[in-house]
Design an enzyme around this catalytic site. Structure first.
Site, PDB file in Angstrom:
ATOM      1  N   TYR A  79       2.369  -5.498  -4.465  1.00 51.06           N
ATOM      2  CA  TYR A  79       1.756  -4.688  -3.137  1.00 51.06           C
ATOM      3  C   TYR A  79       3.636  -4.236  -2.377  1.00 51.06           C
ATOM      4  O   TYR A  79       4.322  -5.236  -2.585  1.00 51.06           O
ATOM      5  CB  TYR A  79       0.683  -5.233  -3.048  1.00 51.06           C
ATOM      6  CG  TYR A  79       0.668  -6.916  -2.126  1.00 51.06           C
ATOM      7  CD1 TYR A  79       1.552  -7.258  -2.589  1.00 51.06           C
ATOM      8  CD2 TYR A  79      -0.518  -7.386  -2.192  1.00 51.06           C
ATOM      9  CE1 TYR A  79       1.753  -8.720  -2.689  1.00 51.06           C
ATOM     10  CE2 TYR A  79      -0.438  -8.811  -2.011  1.00 51.06           C
ATOM     11  CZ  TYR A  79      -0.155  -9.204  -1.946  1.00 51.06           C
ATOM     12  OH  TYR A  79       0.155 -11.040  -1.624  1.00 51.06           O
ATOM     13  N   GLU A  80       3.295  -3.809  -0.623  1.00 53.33           N
ATOM     14  CA  GLU A  80       4.539  -3.976  -0.354  1.00 53.33           C
ATOM     15  C   GLU A  80       5.367  -3.129  -1.170  1.00 53.33           C
ATOM     16  O   GLU A  80       6.489  -3.481  -0.786  1.00 53.33           O
ATOM     17  CB  GLU A  80       4.910  -5.027   0.352  1.00 53.33           C
ATOM     18  CG  GLU A  80       3.788  -5.996   1.028  1.00 53.33           C
ATOM     19  CD  GLU A  80       3.703  -5.060   2.333  1.00 53.33           C
ATOM     20  OE1 GLU A  80       4.103  -4.351   3.098  1.00 53.33           O
ATOM     21  OE2 GLU A  80       2.413  -5.378   2.831  1.00 53.33           O
TER      22      GLU A  80
END
Lengths: 594, 594
Positions: free
Chosen positions: B439-440
């Site tokens: 994620y990110e």
């Protein structure tokens, strides 16, 4: 969504174009294992894997096994699938025809093992453990024992286990405390607690046959006082059917990270009736026979899960539209290009592919030599093959499972955030694969086995079974116009392996700890060189066919070989440097400073 | 059993002996961040982590979040822990005092972030997301917005989210379909579906503030037509309290591999009232501000989990008796030696240690420069610091999470079979850590950001912010009697990094695809060199203190540095070779051959 198709084309290539499976029928009792028969067997196994086992993989993981009052229920559908599996004769595929088996060579059997692991590893644990028990009994059991138990293990109506681990001992089995008291009828009363017993209790067979390590009252201390006993859940009656319940119960099952549909049991033996298998105090021999086979089988688990993950990742990478190719839009008709156009996604897929296909070939090589070691007419050839298998067993186990874990993680990464969601099945492969690096001896123990036992054994003769053919191959092809591109990097990496081997052998004599400090890196270095050799062999088998091949299969082999040599084999550089740096900095720190 | 003690001694060492945290109070609004205050703050945070958050980590994983009829319940104890967390002022630690925050520097805040991630990553997600929303609003929101929302985010009574991803778009946000229709009152009606929204719905705060990427009716296509909107779950009333329910609901939550106590929501916006944040069609700017902070925070997740795993592994390695030391029995009074005597176990623990302590220092370096980039009195110094942070952000995110995953897996491996059992907590660290690589922005995206954006930006000026100080350091110390041992390997690896940088910069101009093919290896190479530099700095800070230090702390630093240089840094060899081999073999295969 996860997807699975048995890679039969590649398996046939490995068996009949790279290895020498066409020679298997020349060996005693493999007469029927001709190509004509092998291909439909692989196809039939593929169907079972795709249509019976794979559909239960996700639901099995979600449901898990349930323990209640000493009984364990497997997930919905497992019982029926197991019945289908037995009816197809798959439990007896590689077993002795004298006990109802099909007598197929290991080279074929291990391809099918890969399919089972790809489609449903948890399911595969049940027949897998049975086969381990079969193998030990077949090797060390008395004739009566064999007649009583083997037909049932072969047809799958009974299953088996290996009971080694106890709460306070795993690797160090010398600490084993389970007791076996001799009884007046020649049997033993077995008492103790075993943990981590795969398939220790379940609802798929009429009976479960435990092979248990235990210690008789006067046994010597440590590993030399351990014997092997057979302890059935139900004692066979006069007709040889499951009779009276024995004093063994399942106390609980473990809640685990993965392989949740495989029951992992605490087994309590309370004066359970058991019979000695093989000689007193020689139990480790029986266990090692079982464990070596099991270690190769665990290697195939890593490979099987890597393959399943790769297939899922490829499908997703072709479907998922995201971003545009850096070399220009590839699908102007779509809102974005499929992610397979992106170099980093390619890197991931090619890495999986190069490891998987390399391991498949390497696994077939070892399996074929295992067949030769058991069945070849020539004594010397049998012995040499055995030396090779001894050497390669820890490498296959650790390398395939480490790379399997890497590959299942890559597959999950290709899915991005969707890979982390259980529904898509990619994260299950990661969780299921993780145990393969641990059980049947952690991969660290495999590395110690390699440098501590296999390397020095017979004054290094095992080693020569790998070094000589590779050396000969390099000499033959290193200057070859077409093959040189591939054989030259192999030669360089092989040189590093030779040097590292010399180094560890030298320091190992005086300072075993110093050699052990490099063991894990050495095993990986060895494995990567073996894969490089496999890739050369695959190029050799492909190069003359690539031009006229419309399917592109052979051309893809050559490209993948190139990727392996350029992008993955360089890891041997750093492994070499790390090994040569020695172990001082590793051992220096006082315990209390950690 | 898993265990956790906040590593405050090491944090203080990094801040005050390696970095320059003693200079933080010289900057505007950090006046209070003196060592006298920082140490008790770290200790207080350590207590919260150890005593409030850590005890809920396992139970939170087992229980998970529960969705029912649009509401999400967090696991037992989370609400109370959150209340304690807010009361301690921890939600506002690094926030602007103008809105009730404590105004602590990032260098301190990120140490505390590490503790929170170590003890309970799922819990940390809730205040973590709020802080991201705080940061965006603080940077781009109007004064009215700030006055209305920031105090509530700072005191933790309201929480925040980042709503980017949609079912068909993650990385490629230009495909975003969520619509924002202008209303007569100046607000917008937001309609669309967002997925993977962490903390999108839960039961711990009075209100939830969603920051949503959406497209107005006449917006340009792609990324240039995306705007940022604030959409509260409950619309603030005249008193600024949570009022009428807005048109946003949680449709379901995801079932995930890990961070199970963090709710990951499907959020349905159905004409929900929203207000534009910042300029129309400049939504990505706001998101990037948030994302850069979030990427550094995700890096700390990898570090935090690695630390927790290390602590568990060390405890187990000292307690678990198995086998005997190869250099002679160490504990003759016990049935076996603790496994910490075995070289391969040492290898694992030292690897964790070397990565963890290296990353902690590197994280502090970046955090300190981030503080400087925001608060230093000198414009030029601020700009240079910002360039450095820009460069290092993708490296911290990807390196720390990749190594974090490696370290959590090592910790689990030290436990052997027990590591695979949920009860011991080691496998949870692996599962929780896995998402941080995704994620990110996946770690592959971080690598592309590094070579595609950060490297070429400002004609390479970002790069110089790392290359120059390291170059100067090498020149200063490479011939130094004591430091040479450490600085020479750094110099070699640094040379490889320089060459690889030149290579990618060259090919990147004409063939961006070719440069992208080496991006992941390049990021790792860069990261390992940065860690080597950190280890030199740590040796420099330790060498004169080691002799007189009875605790052994400084001596352990020097030994660990040696281990890093000898055993881990050599990886730069193979990364370099792989990068220099180019990307042709990666891109050659036709899509349909996969």
């Amino acid at each position: 969504m996860a997807t699975y198709k048995a890679p039969i084309r590649d398996m046939m290539f490995v068996l009949y174009e790279v290895m020498n499976a066409d020679k298997l029928p020349e060996m005693e009792s493999f007469e029927e294992a001709t190509r004509d028969l092998v291909e439909p067997i692989l196809e039939e196994a593929g169907k079972i894997a795709e249509e019976v086992l794979f559909p239960l993989n996700r639901s099995g993981d979600e449901e898990g096994c349930i323990w209640s009052d000493g009984k364990v229920s497997t997930p919905t559908g497992f019982k029926e699938a197991y019945k289908t599996f037995c009816e197809g004769g798959w439990t007896g595929l590689a077993c002795d025809p004298a006990y109802g088996g099909m007598g197929m060579p290991k080279a074929i059997d291990s391809m099918i093992a890969e399919m089972i692991c790809s489609s449903n590893l948890s399911f595969g644990m049940y027949p897998g453990l049975s086969h381990g028990a079969y193998h030990s009994l077949h090797t060390f059991g008395s004739d009566d024992m064999k007649d009583m138990y083997l037909p049932k293990l072969v047809d799958g109506s009974w299953s088996g286990t290996m009971c080694l681990t106890e709460p306070h001992c795993g690797t160090d089995l010398g600490l084993c405390r389970t007791k076996a008291e001799p009884q007046s009828d020649g049997s033993y009363g077995v008492t103790g607690t075993k943990i981590f017993i795969s398939a220790g209790e379940h609802d798929m067979t009429e009976n479960i046959i435990h092979l248990v390590l235990a210690r008789t009252p006067d046994a010597p201390e440590g590993i030399k006082g351990i014997s092997l006993f057979i302890v059935p859940k139900f004692i066979p009656d006069d007709q040889g059917d499951a009779g009276e319940a024995n004093g063994v119960t399942c106390g609980s099952i473990e809640h685990k990270m993965g392989i949740k549909a495989s029951s992992t049991c605490v087994m309590n033996f309370d004066g359970a009736k058991g019979w000695l298998v093989g000689e007193l105090n020689k139990g480790m021999r029986g266990m090692f026979a079982m464990m070596n086979a099991a270690r190769l089988a665990v290697g195939m688990q890593g490979l099987g899960l890597a393959e399943a993950s790769y297939q899922g990742a490829v499908e997703y990478a072709k479907e998922r539209l995201q971003g545009r190719s850096l070399s220009g839009v590839k699908h102007p008709d779509k809102p974005a290009d499929p992610i397979i156009v992106h170099p980093d996604v390619r890197r991931m897929l090619m890495t999986q592919r190069a490891y998987i296909e390399g391991c498949r070939a390497m696994g077939a090589w070892v399996a074929e030599e295992l067949d030769i070691s058991r069945r070849h007419a020539d004594d010397k050839r049998r012995e040499e093959a055995d030396e090779f298998v001894q050497l390669m067993t820890p490498i296959v186990k650790a390398l395939f499972t480490d790379l399997g874990f890497e590959c299942t993680n890559i597959g999950m990464q290709v899915f991005g955030g969707h890979g982390f969601i259980r529904e898509h099945g990619m994260e299950q492969y990661v969780r299921d694969c993780r145990i393969a690096q641990i059980y049947e001896g952690t991969n660290g123990i495999q590395a110690l086995d390699l440098i501590g036992r296999k390397m020095p054994a017979k004054a290094g003769r095992n080693l020569r079974r790998f070094f000589h053919p590779v050396q000969d191959y390099i000499e033959k092809y290193v200057m070859d116009e077409e093959m040189g591109e591939f054989v030259q990097p192999l030669a360089k990496a092989f040189g590093r392996l030779q040097q590292a081997t010399g180094q560890l052998a030298r320091v190992g004599m005086g300072k075993p700890e110093e050699a052990a400090a490099g063991a894990t890196e050495y095993l990986r270095l060895f494995g990567l060189v073996a894969l490089a050799y496999m890739w050369c062999r695959m190029v050799e088998a492909s190069k003359d066919k690539a031009d006229e091949d419309e399917s592109g299969f052979y051309g893809a082999k050559i490209t993948t070989a190139r990727f392996y040599m350029e992008k993955l084999l360089p890891q041997t550089n750093s492994l070499f440097a790390s090994i040569m740096a020695g172990g001082a900095s590793m051992m220096e720190l006082d315990e209390e400073l950690f």
